[in-house]
Enzyme design. Structure first.
Site, PDB file in Angstrom:
ATOM      1  N   HIS A   1       1.068  -0.744   0.133  1.00  0.00           N
ATOM      2  CA  HIS A   1       0.016   0.235   0.264  1.00  0.00           C
ATOM      3  C   HIS A   1       0.914   1.474  -0.038  1.00  0.00           C
ATOM      4  CE1 HIS A   1      -2.869   3.352   1.549  1.00  0.00           C
ATOM      5  NE2 HIS A   1      -3.305   2.013   1.530  1.00  0.00           N
TER       6      HIS A   1
ATOM      7  N   ASP B   1       2.794  -3.164   7.971  1.00  0.00           N
ATOM      8  CA  ASP B   1       1.672  -3.116   8.011  1.00  0.00           C
ATOM      9  C   ASP B   1       1.128  -3.763   8.124  1.00  0.00           C
ATOM     10  OD1 ASP B   1      -0.808  -2.058   7.029  1.00  0.00           O
ATOM     11  OD2 ASP B   1       0.481  -1.364   4.480  1.00  0.00           O
TER      12      ASP B   1
ATOM     13  N   GLN C   1      -4.236  -4.933   7.430  1.00  0.00           N
ATOM     14  CA  GLN C   1      -5.111  -5.951   7.101  1.00  0.00           C
ATOM     15  C   GLN C   1      -5.237  -7.193   7.698  1.00  0.00           C
ATOM     16  OE1 GLN C   1      -7.801  -5.255   4.706  1.00  0.00           O
ATOM     17  NE2 GLN C   1      -7.125  -3.170   3.742  1.00  0.00           N
TER      18      GLN C   1
ATOM     19  N   LYS D   1     -10.507  -0.597  10.862  1.00  0.00           N
ATOM     20  CA  LYS D   1      -9.900  -2.237   9.940  1.00  0.00           C
ATOM     21  C   LYS D   1     -10.787  -2.995  10.911  1.00  0.00           C
ATOM     22  CE  LYS D   1      -7.500   0.502   6.541  1.00  0.00           C
ATOM     23  NZ  LYS D   1      -7.964  -0.168   5.746  1.00  0.00           N
TER      24      LYS D   1
ATOM     25  N   CYS E   1      -4.464   3.306  -3.679  1.00  0.00           N
ATOM     26  CA  CYS E   1      -3.314   2.874  -2.773  1.00  0.00           C
ATOM     27  C   CYS E   1      -2.073   2.010  -3.574  1.00  0.00           C
ATOM     28  CB  CYS E   1      -3.995   3.469  -1.725  1.00  0.00           C
ATOM     29  SG  CYS E   1      -5.098   4.549  -1.018  1.00  0.00           S
TER      30      CYS E   1
HETATM   31  N1  PMP Z   1      -2.083  -0.481   4.542  1.00  0.00           N
HETATM   32  C1  PMP Z   1      -2.502  -1.424   3.969  1.00  0.00           C
HETATM   33  C2  PMP Z   1      -2.518  -2.599   3.591  1.00  0.00           C
HETATM   34  C3  PMP Z   1      -3.939  -0.897   3.999  1.00  0.00           C
HETATM   35  O1  PMP Z   1      -4.952  -1.734   3.354  1.00  0.00           O
HETATM   36  C4  PMP Z   1      -4.064   0.873   4.222  1.00  0.00           C
HETATM   37  C5  PMP Z   1      -5.864   0.499   4.053  1.00  0.00           C
HETATM   38  N2  PMP Z   1      -6.584   0.730   2.728  1.00  0.00           N
HETATM   39  C6  PMP Z   1      -3.389   1.212   4.670  1.00  0.00           C
HETATM   40  C7  PMP Z   1      -2.119   1.203   4.818  1.00  0.00           C
HETATM   41  C8  PMP Z   1      -3.661   2.570   4.814  1.00  0.00           C
HETATM   42  O2  PMP Z   1      -5.006   2.433   6.501  1.00  0.00           O
HETATM   43  P1  PMP Z   1      -5.144   3.845   7.405  1.00  0.00           P
HETATM   44  O3  PMP Z   1      -5.692   4.619   5.689  1.00  0.00           O
HETATM   45  O4  PMP Z   1      -5.976   3.307   7.789  1.00  0.00           O
HETATM   46  O5  PMP Z   1      -3.698   4.567   7.317  1.00  0.00           O
END
Ligand code: PMP
Length: 398
Positions: free
Chosen positions: A113, A190, A193, A216, A353
């Site tokens: 991401h 990270d 997920q 999440k 993203c």
């Molecule tokens: N890393 C991953 C793998 C994600 O799926 C996401 C959320 N789409 C994020 C980071 C970022 O999370 P947040 O927008 O809550 O900071």
């Protein structure tokens, strides 16, 4: 299960398949936010009156609950952040320059991401380090063998998602942690997920840092967690300055509060922390083996349904942690999502993203369905029927 989530009563027609973007909230989480503002609203770490003291005590106790949730050794290893993004940026900004120098290497996967990609890319630019992006599997997942091959004596940071957000692959991190530690580097994970889909044990993973978001995990937005190894957090400088994070402020210099408060400048998201506590209590009531079994059954059903439609490409594999991305030949993913929206099916379409991954897959975007604990086989069947209908509409005149 869906009856614990008032969102579904408010939207009885909607099939919600976008929990990887954000999960719906159980009533208990919503109640916790309201309860805090009605009963306990006082700033933390400041007031000497009973209410402020009690709220501070309760707020601080949540660190222990988070520590237990991810099997951290001590509550002081839990930094409250805004989100996964905030936590990863904190590590890159504060820890990064302590260990990364010109000529060193920072390694990520091509399936990251942007939140776990750009902070490292920018750190590499600032420090003169080499930013190395490991190739991904054909299915669009992190390739652990490719990552392992790229770890060198100069690798200082390996930053990986435990579960990737487009294809949903679960990355076996522990062996990579051993390998990066053996060369004197650090593993940043990270967990955005992962946390809602599996029992996370930061010690077993060998993570030096682990970041995730409350929203999440059936919790509120605006609250996240950064876990770090104690010795590392202790040597890291703060990157934000202000109230709450100080020990002593003089005209000429200042000193900092101990970990984790030195990273939490300003009034924190107190309501968010209590919402997170309720989300953790909700998670504690789940049988995570059953959650994984349900994810697996839904992933298998969706993959089989989609693959039976001519012209559908499905990314990832049968072991995905509740995320299935796909494309319909000749139809832009945004158009697929629009047709699905008309049928009251909420999926995400876009680059998620993860533009570096899209480039590697050779597509501008995908459609992504993702599951929460409230999803059922009927939701999957509705989605499959919607995709079949999208195909019929767009290929009518072929
Ligand atoms: N890393 C991953 C793998 C994600 O799926 C996401 C959320 N789409 C994020 C980071 C970022 O999370 P947040 O927008 O809550 O900071």
């Amino acid at each position: 299960m869906a009856n614990e989530f008032p969102f579904f009563a408010a939207h009885p027609e909607l099939t919600y398949l976008d929990s990887a973007a954000t999960a719906q909230k159980p009533q208990a989480v919503i109640d916790a936010l309201v309860h805090y503002y009605v009963n306990d609203n006082a700033n933390v770490h400041r007031g000497l009156y009973t209410l402020a003291y009690n709220t501070t005590e309760a707020y601080e106790a949540v660190r222990g609950q988070v520590a237990q949730f991810i099997n951290a050794k001590t509550p002081s290893q839990i930094v409250f952040t805004r989100s996964t993004t905030d936590g990863l940026n904190l590590v890159a900004a504060s820890f990064g320059p302590l260990v990364v120098h010109a000529g060193d290497e920072i390694l990520v996967s091509g399936a990251e991401h942007h939140s776990n990609f750009i902070p490292w890319q920018q750190l590499a630019k600032r420090t003169g380090a080499k930013f190395v992006v490991a190739p991904v599997t054909k299915a669009g997942n992190t390739d652990p063998a490719a990552v392992a091959q790229l770890i060198t004596k100069r690798t200082k940071i390996v930053a990986l998602a435990q579960v990737t957000n487009v294809a949903g692959g679960v990355v076996p991190l522990a062996p990579l942690a051993d390998q990066v530690h053996a060369v004197g580097g650090y593993l940043v994970v990270d967990g955005a997920q992962a946390v809602a889909h599996m029992k996370v044990d930061v010690q077993a993973l060998g993570a030096d840092f682990y970041a995730f978001s409350g929203h999440k995990l059936y919790g509120p937005t605006g609250i996240g967690v950064l876990y770090g190894r104690q010795a590392l957090l202790a040597e890291m400088p703060p990157v934000q300055f202000g109230g709450e994070m100080i020990d002593e402020v003089l005209d000429a210099q200042s000193t900092w509060a101990p970990v984790p408060l030195k990273f939490e400048a300003g009034t924190p998201n107190i309501a968010g922390v209590f919402g997170l506590r309720a989300a953790l209590a909700f998670m504690a009531g789940l049988d995570m083996k059953a959650v994984a079994a349900q994810d697996h059954a839904l992933v298998l059903r969706l993959r089989a349904g989609l693959l039976a439609i001519p012209g559908v490409t499905v990314y990832g594999d049968a072991h995905s942690a509740g995320i299935v991305s796909f494309n319909l030949q000749g139809v832009h993913p945004h158009d697929v999502a629009t047709v699905l929206d008309e049928a009251h099916i909420a999926v995400r379409a876009g680059h998620h993203c993860a533009q570096p991954l899209m480039a590697r897959l050779g597509v501008p975007a995908t459609v992504r369905a993702s599951f929460g604990v409230y999803n059922t086989a009927a939701d999957v069947d509705k989605l499959v029927a919607g995709v079949a209908e999208a195909r019929r509409l767009f290929h009518e005149f072929d």
